[in-house]
Scaffold this active site. Structure first.
Site, PDB file in Angstrom:
ATOM      1  N   SER A 107       0.760  -1.358   0.087  1.00  8.79           N
ATOM      2  CA  SER A 107      -0.043  -0.108   0.051  1.00  8.79           C
ATOM      3  C   SER A 107       0.750   1.452   0.010  1.00  8.79           C
ATOM      4  O   SER A 107       0.578   2.198  -0.455  1.00  8.79           O
ATOM      5  CB  SER A 107      -0.967   0.085   1.086  1.00  8.79           C
ATOM      6  OG  SER A 107      -0.406  -0.020   2.312  1.00  8.79           O
ATOM      7  N   LEU A 133       9.276  -8.436 -11.271  1.00 12.84           N
ATOM      8  CA  LEU A 133       8.259  -7.376 -11.125  1.00 12.84           C
ATOM      9  C   LEU A 133       8.045  -6.552 -12.450  1.00 12.84           C
ATOM     10  O   LEU A 133       8.948  -6.092 -12.982  1.00 12.84           O
ATOM     11  CB  LEU A 133       8.624  -6.438 -10.116  1.00 12.84           C
ATOM     12  CG  LEU A 133       8.867  -7.497  -8.556  1.00 12.84           C
ATOM     13  CD1 LEU A 133       9.714  -6.290  -7.635  1.00 12.84           C
ATOM     14  CD2 LEU A 133       7.928  -7.800  -8.069  1.00 12.84           C
ATOM     15  N   GLU A 134       6.814  -6.264 -12.478  1.00 15.75           N
ATOM     16  CA  GLU A 134       6.349  -5.423 -13.932  1.00 15.75           C
ATOM     17  C   GLU A 134       5.922  -4.170 -13.240  1.00 15.75           C
ATOM     18  O   GLU A 134       4.760  -4.026 -12.979  1.00 15.75           O
ATOM     19  CB  GLU A 134       5.429  -6.079 -14.609  1.00 15.75           C
ATOM     20  CG  GLU A 134       5.717  -7.636 -15.362  1.00 15.75           C
ATOM     21  CD  GLU A 134       5.293  -8.787 -14.379  1.00 15.75           C
ATOM     22  OE1 GLU A 134       4.379  -8.491 -13.587  1.00 15.75           O
ATOM     23  OE2 GLU A 134       5.897  -9.720 -14.495  1.00 15.75           O
TER      24      GLU A 134
END
Lengths: 181, 79
Positions: A107, A133-134
């Protein structure tokens, strides 16, 4: 069922789940473990007039790998831009562990407009490696991505049984030996 | 079980390799952890099925064309 902090720690201690370097105790929360960003990035560039056709027969990813510029160190992600990154940690979920995982954002990054995967969060049982990770910046501001920052979290789930691929069990031990795990 | 790789090239990061394997109807490229590739062979786990000289195996990761399971010539497999 999702593993809680206690089950995650037990899985790490017993080798049912492997994460190297081992996450520090404060990286584990009630139902997830945080991973950190590594130093490698890859940025796609475009070639005018070119369309990538991943559904075409004979499609080869390596035909386009030269369009991905490798970078290391801090990366400033411009608004509405995309970069591939990898976790610093190597994750191994043995296929007989009866575990699978999902990589999810945090978050703290989401509120800045940064997403860390493009609809591909599943980490299958049997996975081995750094998690790709994209990363996309949906926000209006540039965001600096630094090595070692908390970038994502893994949520582990128990599977019902062992995938057929590893059911015999013997293979897993052989593979782990070969990997030096 | 292991499958013969036609080609192995470096991936985008040191811990990854891109391997190309022959399937019964073409070829597949897949990005994998380098530790799963040894001597031009890729570890793929148990054979999931056999049919007329072909074997069904599951790749360690999704291939470039989106496949996890592929039929490969049995001759390309090794223990």
């Amino acid at each position: 069922m999702i593993l809680t902090d206690r089950e995650i720690q037990i899985a790490l201690q017993t080798g049912v789940l492997k994460i190297e370097p081992r996450p520090k105790p404060d990286a584990v929360s009630s139902t997830s473990v945080d991973l950190t960003l590594g130093r490698d990035f890859a940025v796609w560039s475009s070639r005018p007039g070119m369309t990538i056709c991943p559904g075409a027969k004979g499609f080869k990813y390596t035909d386009y790998i030269d369009l991905q510029e490798k970078r290391t160190g801090a990366h400033v992600l411009q608004p509405q831009s995309f970069v591939l990154g990898w976790t610093a940690e190597r994750v191994q979920i043995p296929i007989n562990s009866r575990l699978a995982a999902r990589v999810e954002g945090k978050s703290s990054m989401a509120r800045l407009g940064v997403g860390i995967h493009v609809t591909a969060p599943t980490i299958h049982s049997g996975f081995e490696g750094q998690v790709q990770l994209e990363i996309f910046n949906f926000g209006p501001n540039s965001i600096q991505l630094d090595e070692g920052m908390r970038i994502c979290q893994l949520i582990f789930e128990q599977t019902l049984g062992t995938p057929e691929k590893g059911y015999a069990g013997l293979f897993i031990g052989q593979e782990a030996d070969k990997l030096g795990a | 079980m292991r499958i013969k790789c036609d080609r192995v090239v470096d991936g985008l990061i040191p811990s990854e390799s891109i391997v190309c394997i022959t399937t019964h109807d073409g070829s597949e490229e897949v990005v994998v952890h380098s530790g799963l590739v040894q001597d031009m062979f890729l570890f793929v786990g148990n054979v999931l099925g056999r049919d007329a000289g072909k074997a069904l195996v599951e790749l360690p990761r999704e291939s470039a064309s989106g496949k996890w399971r592929v039929w490969v010539p049995e001759a390309a497999l090794a223990t």
